[in-house]
Design an enzyme around this catalytic site. Structure first.
Site, short mmCIF file in Angstrom:
data_model
loop_
_atom_site.label_atom_id
_atom_site.label_comp_id
_atom_site.label_asym_id
_atom_site.label_seq_id
_atom_site.Cartn_x
_atom_site.Cartn_y
_atom_site.Cartn_z
N GLU A 69 1.69 -0.42 -5.06
CA GLU A 69 0.76 0.64 -5.38
C GLU A 69 1.66 1.88 -5.53
O GLU A 69 2.11 2.44 -4.53
CB GLU A 69 -0.26 0.85 -4.26
N ASP A 71 0.84 -1.20 0.00
CA ASP A 71 0.00 0.00 0.00
C ASP A 71 0.88 1.25 0.00
O ASP A 71 1.87 1.32 0.73
CB ASP A 71 -0.89 -0.03 1.25
#
Length: 658
Positions: free
Chosen positions: A352, A316
């Site tokens: 990401e 993330d």
């Protein structure tokens, strides 16, 4: 009470025949106590850690003093000097950063784990990237409403081991299950005040510990049982991990672990060290450039691979991982440390590739060996099927593997993770049913979530009984899925999209632990045709290497190479440079060749509002074009076609084979 000297390695609470060794890092502390608790959560004993080796404090409790299941915490003394970023407070119980499990108490105390488990010869499926099809799901939401899952297993790790669940996943043809965060997490106070929870789990408190919310009794054993069952079914397990921030928040947030252990080491602080850099939008940012933080993250990844048998990670806000003194560095020390570790050599790593800081968008700049979520693929595909002007060129580039982004330093099309929908945003059903977000249930006046969705409701906002609108929506769902699964790169399907899961227009359901987010399995009975279409697409992807190449498509022979794709205009000729600039052109043919031979696969795409006659290339002698699918035809079987032209319906995709 007495405690032996112990060893500085490994960090955390380590069980052996000698007892339990405790080791914790703090470079600024002056004294550290280990506190153990009884079964009721009351303090049982206190021990001052007697050993210090460098900046690691350690001690050993003899056998029987801290058996498996014992909960413990650290109390750390040192200067309380906000001007230097120091927040020591010996009255606060701190979570061990290396805690393998957290107890059931509200205090989230760490728990001693012995790690014993019968893996029964478990072996990772070890799928190459070219053959990987990812299916993203939430552990709780996927099985909470599944009628074939035992009631006590619904929404739990064990729910994913149920035969009916495994059969559905394997029948789809997916190869990897990507789980939203399973690291122990906490809900933010502002959500609790509204009666909501952090459903997605992107707010970690202990990186090594599996979230107890998804366990009946023992989260470690049950997580391992889930992985073992998924592996036995041939499915890899990819875990969303959050190493960019923690639940401790900003200067007003709670002191739970890292803040109280060594705040200026673990977090990026501003010029005024009382305050935190917020490159994540969550209040704080992990200082991945510090050697101890790098070691912690690498140790954590190794634990999930070696002990929990996870096959990969999706990071993330991964730009944070590469942020050093002068911004993002694709050669950052953390990237090098991960690459150098033998346990992580064959692990799937997915970034990401952005955060919310300056120069946070770094798509295409992660090191070789990494894959990246390609949001430019998502936007180009959505824009094309929404009939946005001038989208044809970008759409073709994304379908071809995004060579403009990834063709550097030996990277391949498989460096791009293609997706049309994900947990963050609309579901596929909502993408074709809503023009606007409808996040009122989040209690933020519908101001949260992204306003720029590139969605199209097909003429009516939300639910409708209009048969023409419903038909177009079904057609658009098939168009998106066909594009996704026949594009170069690694496809990712959002869990439930194959059966029309809806969040009622909510494009930011992070706090909706209810029917808005949970998968309604009754949809499977109503959408058997869509599920069957996904199965056909994954079969085609397996059957034809043209759709899963490890080298980029070559559409020209100008450099002496072999041409392996021809982009066709609807009149049958090869697209010209001028054609690609035509703003109103929404129709395209992709003619796949093989080793210089005549093409055997022809993909036709018509996003326009009108039917389009497409001139077909001549099929080889003794062959004809075979229709494999037409998204405008529901339930159509393969059929042979004559020569000449094919009438492409408006908003349709067609695959022909010869």
């Amino acid at each position: 009470m007495t405690i032996e000297l112990g060893l500085p390695r490994p960090l955390g609470a380590s069980v052996s025949r000698h007892g339990v060794n405790f080791a914790v890092y703090s470079s600024h502390a002056t004294r550290i106590e280990l506190v153990t608790f009884d079964a009721r959560g009351a303090q049982d004993a206190r021990y001052e850690l007697p050993g210090r080796t460098g900046d690691v404090w350690h001690g050993l409790l003899p056998p029987g003093r801290a058996p498996a299941g014992t909960t413990y915490a650290y109390r750390v003394d040192g200067a309380r000097d906000p001007a230097r970023g120091l927040k020591f407070d010996p009255t606060i119980d701190l979570i061990d950063p290396y805690a393998r499990s957290l107890g059931e108490s509200p205090a989230h105390r760490a728990e001693v784990v012995d790690g014993a488990f019968d893996w029964r010869g478990d072996r990772p499926p070890a799928r190459p990237w070219r053959d990987t099809i990812i299916y993203e799901l939430h552990v709780k939401g996927f099985t909470q409403l599944h009628p074939a899952v035992p009631a006590e297993w619904r929404g739990k790790y064990l729910g994913l081991t149920t035969a009916a669940v495994l059969e559905h996943l394997t029948s789809l043809g997916v190869t990897a299950i990507e789980l939203l965060p399973c690291q122990a997490f906490a809900t933010e106070p502002f959500l609790l005040e509204r009666g909501l929870t952090n459903y997605w789990g992107y707010n970690p408190v202990a990186w090594f510990a599996p979230a107890r919310e998804y366990a009946l009794e023992d989260p470690v054993i049950e997580f391992k049982s889930m992985v073992r069952a998924l592996h036995a079914a041939g499915l890899e397990v990819i875990l969303h991990v959050v190493f960019n921030h923690t639940a401790e928040g900003n200067e007003a947030g709670p002191v739970l672990s890292l803040k109280g252990l060594d705040n200026p080491v673990y977090y990026r602080l501003r010029h005024d060290p009382r305050y935190y850099e917020n490159l994540t939008g969550c209040g704080n940012t992990i200082q991945c450039a510090h050697p101890q933080v790098r070691a912690l993250i690498v140790d954590c990844l190794k634990y999930w691979v070696e002990e929990m048998h996870v096959d990969g990670f999706r990071f993330d806000l991964a730009t944070v991982l590469g942020r050093e003194a002068h911004g993002f560095n694709e050669h950052a020390a953390l990237f090098k440390a991960i690459k150098a570790d033998s346990s992580l050599a064959y692990t799937k790593l997915i970034a990401e590739p952005w955060d919310v800081g300056v120069d946070g968008y770094q798509l295409g700049r992660f090191p070789p060996g990494w894959a990246e979520w390609n949001d430019r693929y998502r936007d180009a595909v959505r824009g094309f099927w929404r009939r946005d002007a001038g989208t044809l060129g970008a759409f073709a580039e994304r379908m071809a593997g995004s060579s403009d982004i990834f063709r550097y330093r030996g990277r391949k099309p498989t460096a791009g993770i293609n997706y049309v929908t994900a947990h963050d945003g609309f579901t596929l059903e909502d993408l074709v049913s809503y023009n606007e977000r409808h996040n009122e249930a989040n209690l933020e006046n519908n101001a949260d979530g992204h306003p720029h969705n590139l969605s199209w409701n097909c003429g009516v906002e939300g639910p409708t009984e209009d048969p023409s609108v419903l038909r177009l929506r079904r057609q658009q769902r098939r168009n998106f899925l066909a594009t996704l699964l026949l594009s170069q790169g690694v496809p990712m399907i959002q869990g439930g999209d194959e059966m029309g899961r809806t969040q009622r227009g909510n494009n930011n359901a992070y706090c909706q632990d209810n029917e808005i987010s949970w998968l309604d399995w009754r949809l499977a009975e109503r959408n058997t045709d869509l599920i069957g279409f996904v199965r056909l697409l994954t079969q085609l992807r397996r059957e034809y290497p043209e759709f899963r190449r490890e080298t980029f498509l070559k559409g020209t022979t100008s450099r002496g190479g072999v041409k392996d794709v021809t982009w066709l205009h609807p009149n049958g000729r090869e697209m010209s440079a001028q054609d690609w600039q035509e703003q109103a052109l929404h129709t395209l043919g992709v003619w796949y060749g093989k080793r210089g031979a005549a093409g055997r696969l022809l993909l036709l795409l018509n996003a326009s509002a009108v039917d389009q006659s497409f001139a077909l290339p001549a099929a080889p002698p003794a062959h004809g074009w075979m229709l494999r699918f037409d998204t405008s035809l529901e339930g159509a079987s393969p059929a042979r076609l004559g020569e000449g032209a094919y009438l492409l319906a408006a908003s349709s995709a067609v695959l022909l084979e010869c």
